[in-house]
Design an enzyme around this catalytic site. Structure first.
Site, PDB file in Angstrom:
ATOM      1  N   THR A 134      18.170   9.310  22.589  1.00 42.28           N
ATOM      2  CA  THR A 134      17.905  10.179  21.437  1.00 42.28           C
ATOM      3  C   THR A 134      16.628  11.007  21.598  1.00 42.28           C
ATOM      4  O   THR A 134      16.360  11.881  20.789  1.00 42.28           O
ATOM      5  CB  THR A 134      17.781   9.320  20.159  1.00 42.28           C
ATOM      6  OG1 THR A 134      16.854   8.257  20.445  1.00 42.28           O
ATOM      7  CG2 THR A 134      19.119   8.755  19.733  1.00 42.28           C
ATOM      8  N   SER A 140      17.653   3.711  15.559  1.00 36.14           N
ATOM      9  CA  SER A 140      18.850   4.509  15.884  1.00 36.14           C
ATOM     10  C   SER A 140      20.062   3.619  16.166  1.00 36.14           C
ATOM     11  O   SER A 140      21.205   4.074  16.054  1.00 36.14           O
ATOM     12  CB  SER A 140      18.602   5.353  17.148  1.00 36.14           C
ATOM     13  OG  SER A 140      17.505   6.203  16.988  1.00 36.14           O
ATOM     14  N   CYS A 164       6.462  14.989  35.675  1.00 30.71           N
ATOM     15  CA  CYS A 164       6.924  16.384  35.534  1.00 30.71           C
ATOM     16  C   CYS A 164       5.847  17.395  35.940  1.00 30.71           C
ATOM     17  O   CYS A 164       6.157  18.494  36.397  1.00 30.71           O
ATOM     18  CB  CYS A 164       7.377  16.650  34.104  1.00 30.71           C
ATOM     19  SG  CYS A 164       6.194  16.125  32.868  1.00 30.71           S
ATOM     20  N   GLY A 216       6.831  18.424  27.000  1.00 38.88           N
ATOM     21  CA  GLY A 216       6.431  17.351  27.916  1.00 38.88           C
ATOM     22  C   GLY A 216       5.866  16.145  27.186  1.00 38.88           C
ATOM     23  O   GLY A 216       5.781  15.050  27.751  1.00 38.88           O
ATOM     24  N   GLU A 241      -2.560  12.078  32.986  1.00 39.27           N
ATOM     25  CA  GLU A 241      -1.796  13.052  33.778  1.00 39.27           C
ATOM     26  C   GLU A 241      -2.524  13.469  35.059  1.00 39.27           C
ATOM     27  O   GLU A 241      -1.912  13.671  36.099  1.00 39.27           O
ATOM     28  CB  GLU A 241      -1.516  14.274  32.904  1.00 39.27           C
ATOM     29  CG  GLU A 241      -0.310  15.059  33.307  1.00 39.27           C
ATOM     30  CD  GLU A 241       0.988  14.507  32.732  1.00 39.27           C
ATOM     31  OE1 GLU A 241       1.042  13.308  32.387  1.00 39.27           O
ATOM     32  OE2 GLU A 241       1.950  15.279  32.648  1.00 39.27           O
ATOM     33  N   HIS A 258       6.485  23.862  32.918  1.00 43.36           N
ATOM     34  CA  HIS A 258       5.108  23.563  33.341  1.00 43.36           C
ATOM     35  C   HIS A 258       4.727  24.523  34.466  1.00 43.36           C
ATOM     36  O   HIS A 258       5.449  24.658  35.460  1.00 43.36           O
ATOM     37  CB  HIS A 258       5.002  22.135  33.877  1.00 43.36           C
ATOM     38  CG  HIS A 258       5.099  21.074  32.816  1.00 43.36           C
ATOM     39  ND1 HIS A 258       5.126  21.327  31.461  1.00 43.36           N
ATOM     40  CD2 HIS A 258       5.149  19.711  32.939  1.00 43.36           C
ATOM     41  CE1 HIS A 258       5.201  20.181  30.797  1.00 43.36           C
ATOM     42  NE2 HIS A 258       5.222  19.186  31.672  1.00 43.36           N
TER      43      HIS A 258
HETATM   44  P1  NAP Z   1      10.619  10.717  23.294  1.00 47.30           P
HETATM   45  O1  NAP Z   1      11.160  12.033  22.866  1.00 47.30           O
HETATM   46  O2  NAP Z   1       9.537  10.101  22.474  1.00 47.30           O
HETATM   47  O3  NAP Z   1      11.856   9.653  23.340  1.00 47.30           O
HETATM   48  C1  NAP Z   1      11.682   8.265  23.494  1.00 47.30           C
HETATM   49  C2  NAP Z   1      13.025   7.547  23.508  1.00 47.30           C
HETATM   50  O4  NAP Z   1      12.792   6.139  23.628  1.00 47.30           O
HETATM   51  C3  NAP Z   1      13.853   7.736  22.218  1.00 47.30           C
HETATM   52  O5  NAP Z   1      15.227   7.754  22.539  1.00 47.30           O
HETATM   53  C4  NAP Z   1      13.535   6.474  21.445  1.00 47.30           C
HETATM   54  O6  NAP Z   1      14.545   6.111  20.487  1.00 47.30           O
HETATM   55  C5  NAP Z   1      13.510   5.458  22.570  1.00 47.30           C
HETATM   56  N1  NAP Z   1      12.834   4.224  22.173  1.00 47.30           N
HETATM   57  C6  NAP Z   1      11.626   4.085  21.533  1.00 47.30           C
HETATM   58  N2  NAP Z   1      11.385   2.768  21.286  1.00 47.30           N
HETATM   59  C7  NAP Z   1      12.461   2.089  21.785  1.00 47.30           C
HETATM   60  C8  NAP Z   1      12.816   0.713  21.811  1.00 47.30           C
HETATM   61  N3  NAP Z   1      12.037  -0.239  21.277  1.00 47.30           N
HETATM   62  N4  NAP Z   1      13.981   0.366  22.397  1.00 47.30           N
HETATM   63  C9  NAP Z   1      14.814   1.313  22.930  1.00 47.30           C
HETATM   64  N5  NAP Z   1      14.541   2.644  22.907  1.00 47.30           N
HETATM   65  C10 NAP Z   1      13.371   3.009  22.348  1.00 47.30           C
HETATM   66  O7  NAP Z   1      10.071  10.749  24.772  1.00 47.30           O
HETATM   67  P2  NAP Z   1      10.542  11.705  26.014  1.00 47.30           P
HETATM   68  O8  NAP Z   1       9.698  12.910  26.093  1.00 47.30           O
HETATM   69  O9  NAP Z   1      12.013  11.848  25.965  1.00 47.30           O
HETATM   70  O10 NAP Z   1      10.107  10.812  27.263  1.00 47.30           O
HETATM   71  C11 NAP Z   1      10.872   9.667  27.663  1.00 47.30           C
HETATM   72  C12 NAP Z   1      10.284   9.113  28.958  1.00 47.30           C
HETATM   73  O11 NAP Z   1      10.386  10.125  29.982  1.00 47.30           O
HETATM   74  C13 NAP Z   1       8.788   8.761  28.841  1.00 47.30           C
HETATM   75  O12 NAP Z   1       8.542   7.628  29.616  1.00 47.30           O
HETATM   76  C14 NAP Z   1       8.112  10.008  29.404  1.00 47.30           C
HETATM   77  O13 NAP Z   1       6.830   9.722  29.927  1.00 47.30           O
HETATM   78  C15 NAP Z   1       9.070  10.424  30.520  1.00 47.30           C
HETATM   79  N6  NAP Z   1       9.066  11.859  30.868  1.00 47.30           N
HETATM   80  C16 NAP Z   1       9.068  12.851  29.920  1.00 47.30           C
HETATM   81  C17 NAP Z   1       9.108  14.194  30.312  1.00 47.30           C
HETATM   82  C18 NAP Z   1       9.153  15.343  29.333  1.00 47.30           C
HETATM   83  O14 NAP Z   1       9.067  16.509  29.785  1.00 47.30           O
HETATM   84  N7  NAP Z   1       9.265  15.104  28.024  1.00 47.30           N
HETATM   85  C19 NAP Z   1       9.125  14.505  31.664  1.00 47.30           C
HETATM   86  C20 NAP Z   1       9.122  13.486  32.617  1.00 47.30           C
HETATM   87  C21 NAP Z   1       9.092  12.174  32.210  1.00 47.30           C
HETATM   88  P3  NAP Z   1      14.461   6.614  18.934  1.00 47.30           P
HETATM   89  O15 NAP Z   1      14.830   8.071  18.932  1.00 47.30           O
HETATM   90  O16 NAP Z   1      15.484   5.760  18.255  1.00 47.30           O
HETATM   91  O17 NAP Z   1      13.059   6.374  18.461  1.00 47.30           O
END
Ligand code: NAP
Length: 360
Positions: free
Chosen positions: A16, A44, A159, A190, A212, A253
């Site tokens: 999500t 969720s 990233c 990000g 970072e 980025h």
């Molecule tokens: P995000 O939007 O905050 O999403 C986090 C996800 O984790 C949501 O689906 C959330 O579910 C879920 N979650 C939170 N607590 C949980 C739990 N207790 N059990 C199971 N699921 C749980 O973060 P994001 O930007 O997508 O990043 C996700 C990962 O990818 C991170 O580790 C981040 O560092 C890495 N990353 C991000 C990017 C980027 O550009 N954004 C790039 C490279 C790597 P709910 O929606 O139900 O809260």
């Protein structure tokens, strides 16, 4: 192991979130993978995917039809994952990833992770398919180290480094990179959702993204490293100094990079190295591989995030403004789409390579 023509069933952990939604969006109609399982937080879980992302779907278009009715599970439902999936993409917050990714691998479920948790774990390969596909050989060593049977963990790097690691990798092979100073301008997506508060980022630049700079300085050393015994030994022959800034763009980025090599290359040699830089072998026909892994633009004011981030499905690294540097030898600007090349698209390309090499 399934035969090579059968589609692989895929789970998305963190389905999500910002990266999870990008996975869902990019995997719609994928020729090799079908999404069959989803995991998110307890708030969720139990909802259908359409209900769970209602009012917070950030991708273009609607939620893909074939996943709208899939029910979101909690992360601890390992039996359901083992039954429903051949492998999972993890887009979990890193503290949750830390608790669960190893449990998934130990339960026989391969994990392709976007989280930072295992990037520095010595027996976990950190892959950019165009740069270090040979590090996938660590999978067998990792399984032996851990006593795991079918499961394993492979990670995608941060990233922030995508926009310059491939351009530097090809130069490092030929001319030995010695020192690099990089200043990144990183998009707000990000930071996930809701991420950075609008009051903090609109009309502003935030000169700190926690952790970072350290990742940007260390991760390339592991990617350029080599397998020795039961771990990956980092390449410490070069040094990177990174400044990482959050800027008010939504996706993409950008990085301004100055570098010196042991032997100074000519402009012609650099441009030729970028042009000739190949993706994964053509005969593998990976669906997400960009046609050109690095695209050089000659216009003097490019690349720009809004105009260039989606080039080649968001999977190419776009570079420009190669010029001599009065302190270092050369400087250039790099750009990559952070939630595609830098997150979900990069993860999908790794998984395609894993399938092509019969790891999944
Ligand atoms: P995000 O939007 O905050 O999403 C986090 C996800 O984790 C949501 O689906 C959330 O579910 C879920 N979650 C939170 N607590 C949980 C739990 N207790 N059990 C199971 N699921 C749980 O973060 P994001 O930007 O997508 O990043 C996700 C990962 O990818 C991170 O580790 C981040 O560092 C890495 N990353 C991000 C990017 C980027 O550009 N954004 C790039 C490279 C790597 P709910 O929606 O139900 O809260």
């Amino acid at each position: 192991m399934k035969n090579s023509h059968e589609k692989r069933r895929v789970g998305i952990l963190g389905a999500t979130g910002m990266v999870g939604q990008q996975y869902i969006s990019l995997l719609e109609g994928h020729p090799w993978f079908t999404v069959t399982h989803m995991v998110a937080s307890p708030s969720s879980a139990g909802k259908t995917y359409a209900e769970a992302v209602e009012g917070r779907w950030h991708m273009n278009g609607s939620v893909p039809k074939d996943v709208q009715k899939l029910v979101v599970h909690t992360v601890d439902d390992l039996k359901a994952v083992a039954k429903n999936c051949d492998f999972v993409f993890s887009a979990l917050d890193s503290d949750i990833a830390k608790e669960w990714e190893e449990k998934y691998a130990a339960a026989g479920i391969p994990v392709v992770s976007n989280a930072s948790t295992h990037r520095m774990t010595p027996d976990v390969p950190m892959i950019i398919p165009e740069v270090n596909p040979e590090h996938l050989e660590m999978i067998t060593i990792q399984q032996k180290n851990r006593g795991w049977d079918k499961g394993f963990i492979v990670v995608k790097p941060n990233c922030s480094i995508q926009s310059y690691v491939a351009p530097l990798a090809t130069l490092h092979k030929k001319f030995k990179i010695k020192s690099v100073v990089v200043t990144t301008m990183q998009a707000i997506s990000g930071a996930g959702h809701p991420g950075v508060a609008s009051l903090d980022i609109l009309e502003n630049v935030v000169p700190l993204i926690k952790g970072e700079e350290e990742k940007s300085e260390l991760e390339p050393r592991k990617i350029f490293g080599s397998i020795k015994g039961d771990k990956i030994v980092h390449d410490e022959s070069f040094t990177i100094s990174a400044h990482c800034n959050r800027v008010p763009t939504i996706d993409g980025h950008m990085a301004c990079v100055s570098f010196s090599c042991e032997k100074k290359p000519t402009e012609k040699e650099i441009l030729a190295a970028w042009k000739d830089f190949k993706g994964p072998p053509q005969e593998l026909s990976l669906p997400f591989a960009p046609v050109q892994a690095i695209t050089y633009l000659t216009e003097p004011n490019r690349p720009q995030p809004r105009i260039d981030r989606n080039r080649d499905k968001g999977m190419t690294v776009t570079v420009g403004r190669l010029r001599e540097d009065p302190v270092f030898q050369w400087k250039f600007v790099g750009l990559s789409h952070n939630t595609i090349r830098g997150a979900a698209g990069g993860g999908i390309l790794i998984a395609e390579l894993l399938k092509a090499k019969s790891y999944v």
